[in-house]
Design a protein around this motif. Structure first.
Motif, short mmCIF file in Angstrom:
data_model
loop_
_atom_site.label_atom_id
_atom_site.label_comp_id
_atom_site.label_asym_id
_atom_site.label_seq_id
_atom_site.Cartn_x
_atom_site.Cartn_y
_atom_site.Cartn_z
N UNK A 132 0.84 -1.21 0.00
CA UNK A 132 0.00 0.00 0.00
C UNK A 132 0.87 1.25 0.00
N UNK A 133 1.93 1.23 0.79
CA UNK A 133 2.84 2.38 0.83
C UNK A 133 3.55 2.55 -0.51
N UNK A 134 4.01 1.45 -1.04
CA UNK A 134 4.79 1.51 -2.29
C UNK A 134 3.98 2.11 -3.43
N UNK A 135 2.66 1.86 -3.44
CA UNK A 135 1.82 2.35 -4.52
C UNK A 135 1.57 3.84 -4.51
N UNK A 136 1.84 4.53 -3.39
CA UNK A 136 1.50 5.96 -3.31
C UNK A 136 2.73 6.87 -3.31
N UNK A 137 3.94 6.31 -3.25
CA UNK A 137 5.14 7.14 -3.11
C UNK A 137 5.37 8.03 -4.32
N UNK A 138 5.35 7.45 -5.52
CA UNK A 138 5.67 8.24 -6.72
C UNK A 138 4.73 9.43 -6.91
N UNK A 139 3.39 9.25 -6.81
CA UNK A 139 2.51 10.42 -6.97
C UNK A 139 2.71 11.47 -5.88
N UNK A 140 3.05 11.06 -4.66
CA UNK A 140 3.34 12.04 -3.61
C UNK A 140 4.58 12.86 -3.96
N UNK A 141 5.61 12.19 -4.46
CA UNK A 141 6.82 12.90 -4.88
C UNK A 141 6.51 13.86 -6.02
N UNK A 142 5.72 13.40 -6.98
CA UNK A 142 5.38 14.23 -8.14
C UNK A 142 4.51 15.43 -7.76
N UNK A 143 3.85 15.34 -6.60
CA UNK A 143 2.99 16.45 -6.16
C UNK A 143 3.78 17.58 -5.53
N UNK A 192 -1.35 6.65 7.13
CA UNK A 192 -1.23 5.29 7.65
C UNK A 192 -1.43 4.29 6.52
N UNK A 193 -0.32 3.67 6.09
CA UNK A 193 -0.37 2.68 5.02
C UNK A 193 -0.16 1.27 5.56
N UNK A 194 -0.25 1.11 6.89
CA UNK A 194 -0.16 -0.23 7.48
C UNK A 194 -1.54 -0.87 7.48
N UNK A 195 -1.57 -2.15 7.82
CA UNK A 195 -2.86 -2.86 7.92
C UNK A 195 -3.40 -2.84 9.34
N UNK A 217 -4.35 10.78 7.46
CA UNK A 217 -5.08 10.05 6.42
C UNK A 217 -4.83 8.56 6.57
N UNK A 218 -5.90 7.80 6.72
CA UNK A 218 -5.81 6.34 6.81
C UNK A 218 -6.21 5.76 5.46
N UNK A 219 -5.33 4.98 4.84
CA UNK A 219 -5.64 4.41 3.53
C UNK A 219 -6.83 3.45 3.59
N UNK A 220 -7.12 2.91 4.77
CA UNK A 220 -8.29 2.04 4.92
C UNK A 220 -9.55 2.89 5.06
N UNK A 221 -10.65 2.41 4.50
CA UNK A 221 -11.91 3.11 4.74
C UNK A 221 -12.79 2.26 5.65
N UNK A 222 -13.61 2.94 6.44
CA UNK A 222 -14.37 2.26 7.48
C UNK A 222 -15.63 3.04 7.79
N UNK A 223 -16.64 2.36 8.30
CA UNK A 223 -17.88 3.05 8.68
C UNK A 223 -17.68 3.92 9.91
N UNK A 244 -11.86 6.33 1.76
CA UNK A 244 -12.98 6.17 0.83
C UNK A 244 -12.80 7.06 -0.41
N UNK A 245 -12.35 8.29 -0.19
CA UNK A 245 -12.13 9.19 -1.33
C UNK A 245 -11.07 8.66 -2.27
N UNK A 246 -10.03 8.05 -1.71
CA UNK A 246 -8.98 7.44 -2.53
C UNK A 246 -9.56 6.29 -3.36
#
Length: 277
Positions: A132-143, A192-195, A217-223, A244-246
């Motif tokens: 989960x962490x690995x998938x978001x690093x490049x766009x964060x850097x590009x931002x 938070x990109x942990x489980x 920001x928690x990458x997990x979405x929850x009720x 959820x927005x992600x």
């Protein structure tokens, strides 16, 4: 027959993706059908092959198959290759399967467009060093973040990610460490990109990590608010959000890849949010 799309996962019954893509299709007048497919944990390839052989045009891929999808794809986008995971598949010319990763773009769009949080020149802490962490690093850097620190229980995994993404944005300070290395640091954004939230737990983070105007920001979405979100509020985070927005934004990026039409995500988020309150 309508154009066929699907999401693969195990488990998959809880997935919001069929509803999201159905709303996207209605909104943009696209004629398609989107289903959820429960693939066997040990044979994603057979399920995916069967889907595309029977006319499937594209698919989303969720836990635990993002690495299987990486191997399954014939060609990869640069961001999927660096992320080491695929969450979007598309049938292309000569029946070649193209693999992409839209997770990080989805996160950045949610942060900037939906939450109104500018990433330029911000100090960011990414908690966790898994897929989960690995998938978001490049766009964060590009931002255009000023600093990105990857913290993990085992710092070697975090350091490995620094090596992979080092040099993509030379002006960004990219570092790694363990929990202890966070003492006396303050961040504008903590992700938070942990489980941990899946288990109702919290990463062992020290106190006083947030700046005056900060977002958690928690990458997990929850009720309900996750333990990480509750902790962040207690620690003085100005804003807290779940993933959820992600989820909606990464789905919109996949939808655009497939159909070349970009849906309006805020309308879909407004329909999903009441179900969370």
């Amino acid at each position: 027959m309508l154009d066929q799309y699907a999401v693969f996962g195990n488990p998959i019954a809880h997935s919001k993706s069929p509803q999201i893509h159905t709303w996207f299709a209605q909104q943009t007048n696209q004629q398609l059908e989107y289903s959820a497919i429960l693939a066997p944990e040990d044979d994603f390839e057979a399920s995916a092959k069967s889907f595309f052989a029977s006319g499937g045009l594209g698919a989303n891929v969720t836990v635990p198959f993002k690495l299987d999808a990486l191997v399954f794809a014939d060609t990869l986008s640069p961001r999927a290759r660096r992320a080491g995971a695929v969450n979007t598949l598309q049938k292309g010319k000569n029946n070649q399967i193209y693999g992409d990763n839209t997770d990080g773009v989805g996160l950045v769009r949610d942060l900037t467009n939906n939450l109104g949080f500018s990433l330029a020149d911000k100090k960011v802490l990414l908690v966790g060093a898994g897929g989960a962490a690995r998938g978001v690093i490049e766009p964060l850097l590009n931002a255009g973040v000023a600093q990105l620190k990857i913290a993990n229980r085992t710092p070697e995994k975090a350091q490995q990610l620094v090596k992979i993404f080092h040099g993509l944005q030379p002006e960004t300070q990219l570092t790694s460490g363990n929990w202890a290395s966070l003492e006396a640091n303050q961040f504008d954004l903590i992700i938070n990109a942990t489980s941990s939230s899946l288990a109702g737990d919290l990463p062992p983070l020290p106190d006083h990590l947030f700046t005056q105007q900060s977002l958690a920001y928690d990458l997990m979405y929850s009720q309900q608010a996750t333990p990480f979100m509750l902790w962040a509020k207690q620690q003085g985070a100005t804003q807290v959000a779940d993933g959820l927005g992600m989820l909606v934004e990464q789905a919109a990026e996949a939808f655009f890849l497939w159909r070349q039409v970009r849906p309006k995500t805020k309308l879909v988020l407004e329909r999903l949010r009441p179900k969370q309150d």
